[in-house]
Design an enzyme around this catalytic site. Structure first.
Site, PDB file in Angstrom:
ATOM      1  CB  SER A  19      10.831  32.993  63.303  1.00 39.91           C
ATOM      2  OG  SER A  19      10.164  32.634  64.485  1.00 39.91           O
ATOM      3  CE  LYS A  43      10.544  27.516  68.750  1.00 40.29           C
ATOM      4  NZ  LYS A  43      10.426  27.328  67.308  1.00 40.29           N
ATOM      5  CG  ASN A  67      12.037  22.376  62.242  1.00 40.13           C
ATOM      6  OD1 ASN A  67      11.129  22.553  63.052  1.00 40.13           O
ATOM      7  ND2 ASN A  67      12.186  23.149  61.160  1.00 40.13           N
ATOM      8  CG  LEU A  71       5.022  26.298  66.212  1.00 34.73           C
ATOM      9  CD1 LEU A  71       3.630  26.686  65.742  1.00 34.73           C
ATOM     10  CD2 LEU A  71       5.984  27.452  65.976  1.00 34.73           C
ATOM     11  CB  CYS A 126       3.994  26.857  61.695  1.00 32.50           C
ATOM     12  SG  CYS A 126       5.093  25.630  62.360  1.00 32.50           S
ATOM     13  CB  ILE A 188       9.100  30.095  51.804  1.00 29.44           C
ATOM     14  CG1 ILE A 188      10.473  29.455  51.632  1.00 29.44           C
ATOM     15  CG2 ILE A 188       8.557  30.600  50.519  1.00 29.44           C
ATOM     16  CD1 ILE A 188      10.535  28.284  50.653  1.00 29.44           C
ATOM     17  N   GLY A 215      16.950  24.866  54.480  1.00 27.12           N
ATOM     18  CA  GLY A 215      18.349  24.780  54.053  1.00 27.12           C
ATOM     19  C   GLY A 215      18.513  24.729  52.543  1.00 27.12           C
ATOM     20  N   GLY A 241      14.983  31.076  52.826  1.00 30.00           N
ATOM     21  CA  GLY A 241      14.865  29.683  52.419  1.00 30.00           C
ATOM     22  C   GLY A 241      16.158  29.264  51.730  1.00 30.00           C
TER      23      GLY A 241
HETATM   24  C1  LIG Z   1      14.849  24.417  63.927  1.00 25.46           C
HETATM   25  C2  LIG Z   1      13.930  25.352  63.200  1.00 25.46           C
HETATM   26  C3  LIG Z   1      12.885  25.962  63.900  1.00 25.46           C
HETATM   27  C4  LIG Z   1      12.015  26.838  63.259  1.00 25.46           C
HETATM   28  N1  LIG Z   1      11.017  27.443  63.980  1.00 25.46           N
HETATM   29  C5  LIG Z   1      10.215  28.379  63.385  1.00 25.46           C
HETATM   30  C6  LIG Z   1       9.261  29.116  64.133  1.00 25.46           C
HETATM   31  O1  LIG Z   1       9.099  28.956  65.343  1.00 25.46           O
HETATM   32  N2  LIG Z   1       8.492  30.020  63.473  1.00 25.46           N
HETATM   33  C7  LIG Z   1       8.636  30.267  62.137  1.00 25.46           C
HETATM   34  O2  LIG Z   1       7.933  31.115  61.599  1.00 25.46           O
HETATM   35  N3  LIG Z   1       9.557  29.586  61.399  1.00 25.46           N
HETATM   36  C8  LIG Z   1      10.356  28.663  61.993  1.00 25.46           C
HETATM   37  N4  LIG Z   1      11.316  27.999  61.245  1.00 25.46           N
HETATM   38  C9  LIG Z   1      11.433  28.287  59.810  1.00 25.46           C
HETATM   39  C10 LIG Z   1      12.525  29.303  59.513  1.00 25.46           C
HETATM   40  O3  LIG Z   1      12.269  30.530  60.137  1.00 25.46           O
HETATM   41  C11 LIG Z   1      12.707  29.515  58.003  1.00 25.46           C
HETATM   42  O4  LIG Z   1      11.535  30.065  57.470  1.00 25.46           O
HETATM   43  C12 LIG Z   1      13.026  28.239  57.232  1.00 25.46           C
HETATM   44  O5  LIG Z   1      13.893  27.416  57.983  1.00 25.46           O
HETATM   45  C13 LIG Z   1      13.678  28.519  55.869  1.00 25.46           C
HETATM   46  O6  LIG Z   1      14.871  29.242  55.976  1.00 25.46           O
HETATM   47  P1  LIG Z   1      16.343  28.556  56.014  1.00 25.46           P
HETATM   48  O7  LIG Z   1      16.446  27.629  54.859  1.00 25.46           O
HETATM   49  O8  LIG Z   1      17.303  29.687  55.974  1.00 25.46           O
HETATM   50  O9  LIG Z   1      16.404  27.809  57.310  1.00 25.46           O
HETATM   51  C14 LIG Z   1      12.186  27.104  61.877  1.00 25.46           C
HETATM   52  C15 LIG Z   1      13.237  26.481  61.186  1.00 25.46           C
HETATM   53  C16 LIG Z   1      14.117  25.624  61.818  1.00 25.46           C
HETATM   54  C17 LIG Z   1      15.232  24.983  61.035  1.00 25.46           C
END
Ligand SMILES: Cc1cc2nc3c(=O)[nH]c(=O)nc-3n(C[C@H](O)[C@H](O)[C@H](O)COP(=O)(O)O)c2cc1C
Lengths: 302, 272
Positions: A19, A43, A67, A71, A126, A188, A215, A241
């Protein structure tokens, strides 16, 4: 080989667009599905239209992203067009919702159930959604309250709270959510919050100063969280994650994830990340004689 | 190596028109015409800005002193520090082009200046249509006269300089007489929609540089989406073919919240 049934969602592979990443509109979500994601998450949608924070909002630092987008949302009342267009999406669509009170969570859930998303992810993790300064997902009791309230309005649509690594005991939060009616657990969300300061500017770089870390840097924490949750619940887990390649995804499955979320990896590998990760998983499975991804879910447990 | 902004010192400020300033700075980057930087004023805001000068030694951006961010930037002198990251986006392609017409409206000439430079170096026969509301707002006029002489065509809405009317009218006239390999354009989206329609009618290839509200700049957050394209990464330069198939180009854009609105509603959203 990679076909996955996640809570009734039929997925061609276990990768799921996380998301908040590329999920602002239907057309791009459909493209991510075409490019290989087994499922896509929209999103997070909130109760009222909201602009989010000023820039800089998303940065890449050395070992991942950080980031504080804040929201932004058009609000559930403006979501109809995107949902309608998503009916033609090649992969199941997960809607993500947030609120700043239990009432707001149920209001948004009620506002979108008519569009029949394949699943509703409840973003109780969040840093931007808090009650009395606490993120909903840090307390088992509060998390369960939200899940129970949303479950009541969602009928047959499966619900999946998304948990935060900030919880002292994430397994307890997951167990409380399961008890309250969660059909799956997502873990997560971003870690932290963290911050980036620029020495030359003598200032924090994010306009919001603090932001969620994602990341490669958070992969060990994500694995630990999913591992603990797997031992505490019997519902399936969407683990994410720091998953950037097929081997990461396999390890996440071994920790206990049935579906595997991919967000920040799109920075490193582009929109092709889903296909690349799926192909790499297949290569590893062939080498190891693993016939179905199901065989390895939870394999790291004693 | 991370993609965090790097703090650079402005080495020179050049006043272009009364409301456009060009800021030069040293930043080592392989940049192509049409690419942009995310420009950060510490503690204020960060915005995508096209490169208006690209050389080995230095880069430059040109800003219009309009919004609160830009007004701030227009107060900067040499020595002021700004943060930059990038360059991002795809840039213009000149592959296979021997004859080009470039159409600039308002501050749209900024990203087109490095393209002119490239065309001249590559020996591409180049004509440039420069349009603005009035004579005072013709950005980079002097430089373009020096570079292109008679191949510069000026239009103003009020007729205070050059031909009275719109760039699209001059483009139509030119295309009545000749057939370039590509038409390049940047400016208000309504103008570019006109450029695209003319090029499609005449079956001439085009490349247009777009703008949408951006956040990450590197194709992750999805904020700057147009149809299924991310303007920051798949663009900002799109082919006429792609745009002619677009449901949103020339019609819709998104607010910071992600809410879809008509271009009209958004008003004059293009900030240099
Ligand atoms: C730019 C950005 C925006 C995000 N916006 C949301 C969001 O609106 N709702 C949500 O539940 N998680 C949001 N996340 C979190 C991601 O969904 C994810 O849980 C987190 O980045 C860990 O995964 P990753 O390491 O693969 O990015 C966001 C992450 C990023 C990088």
């Amino acid at each position: 080989m990679l076909e996955t049934d996640f809570c009734g969602l039929k997925m061609k592979n276990p990768t799921v667009l996380a998301s908040g990443v590329m999920g602002c509109n239907a057309a791009l979500l459909k493209r991510v599905a075409r490019e290989g994601a087994g499922a896509v998450t929209m999103k997070s949608i909130g109760p009222k239209e909201k602009e989010g924070h000023k820039n800089p909002t998303v940065l890449e630092w050395e070992h991942g992203l950080i980031n504080a987008v804040g929201l932004p949302t058009a609000g559930y009342k403006n979501a109809e067009k995107e949902f309608k267009e998503l009916e033609k999406c090649k992969s199941p669509v997960i809607a993500s919702i947030y609120g700043s009170s239990i009432e707001e969570f149920t209001e948004v859930a009620e506002g979108i159930i008519g569009f029949e998303p394949a699943m509703i992810e409840i973003n109780i993790s969040c840093p931007n959604t808090k009650r009395e300064g606490q993120i909903f997902g840090t307390s088992p009791e509060v998390a369960a309250e939200v899940v129970k309230a949303v479950a009541e309005v969602c009928g047959k649509i499966p619900i999946m709270p998304k948990l935060t690594p900030q919880a002292n005991n994430i397994a307890a939060v997951a167990a409380a959510c399961e008890q309250a009616g969660a059909n799956a657990i997502c873990a997560i969300n971003t870690l932290g919050p963290g911050m980036v300061i620029d020495a030359d500017a003598r200032k924090p770089v994010l306009a919001n100063k603090f932001g969620g870390v994602s990341g490669p840097a958070i992969k060990p924490i994500a694995l630990r969280c999913v591992y603990q949750i797997y031992e505490a619940v019997s519902v399936p887990i969407l683990g994410l994650g720091g998953i950037s390649n097929g081997r990461d995804a396999i390890e996440m499955a071994m920790a206990g994830a049935t579906a595997i979320g991919v967000g920040s990896a799109t920075f490193y590998r582009g929109i092709e990340a889903f296909k690349l990760i799926s192909d790499e998983m297949k290569t590893w499975m062939k080498e190891q004689g693993v016939k179905s991804i199901k065989e390895i879910v939870g394999a790291a447990h004693d | 190596m991370s993609e965090l902004p790097q703090i650079v010192k402005i080495t020179k400020v050049q006043r272009e028109t009364g409301e456009h300033h060009t800021l030069f700075f040293n930043f080592k980057a392989e940049a192509a015409p049409g690419q942009f930087l995310m420009v950060w004023i510490p503690g204020v805001d960060e915005k995508p800005i096209s490169l208006s000068k690209i050389s080995k030694e230095e880069l430059a951006i040109t800003v219009q002193c309009k919004g609160s961010w830009s007004k701030r930037v227009c107060g900067f002198e040499s020595g002021t520090k700004i943060g930059v990251r990038g360059p991002y986006g795809n840039g213009f392609s000149t592959e296979g082009v021997k004859k080009a017409i470039i159409v600039a409206g308002g501050c749209g000439s900024a990203p087109l200046m490095p393209l002119v430079e490239k065309c001249l170096v590559e020996g591409i026969e180049t004509k440039f249509i420069l349009g603005a509301q009035n004579a005072k707002k013709l950005l980079f006029k002097k430089e373009l006269i020096e570079k292109l002489g008679d191949n510069l065509y000026i239009t103003t809405d009020d007729g205070s300089e050059g031909t009275k009317g719109f760039t699209t009218q001059t483009l139509e006239e030119l295309l009545g007489k000749e057939k370039p390999d590509c038409v390049y354009s940047c400016g208000p989206e309504i103008m570019m929609k006109g450029v695209l329609d003319i090029c499609q009618k005449k079956k001439i290839k085009s490349q247009l540089s777009l703008e949408r509200y951006m956040r990450c700049g590197f194709g992750v957050c999805g904020q700057c989406v147009m149809d299924d394209l991310m303007v920051c990464k798949d663009g900002p330069v799109f082919s006429g073919k792609t745009l002619s198939e677009s449901a949103e180009f020339g019609k819709l854009t998104r607010l910071k919240s992600g809410k879809e609105v008509s271009l009209k509603e958004f008003g004059d959203w293009r900030q240099c």
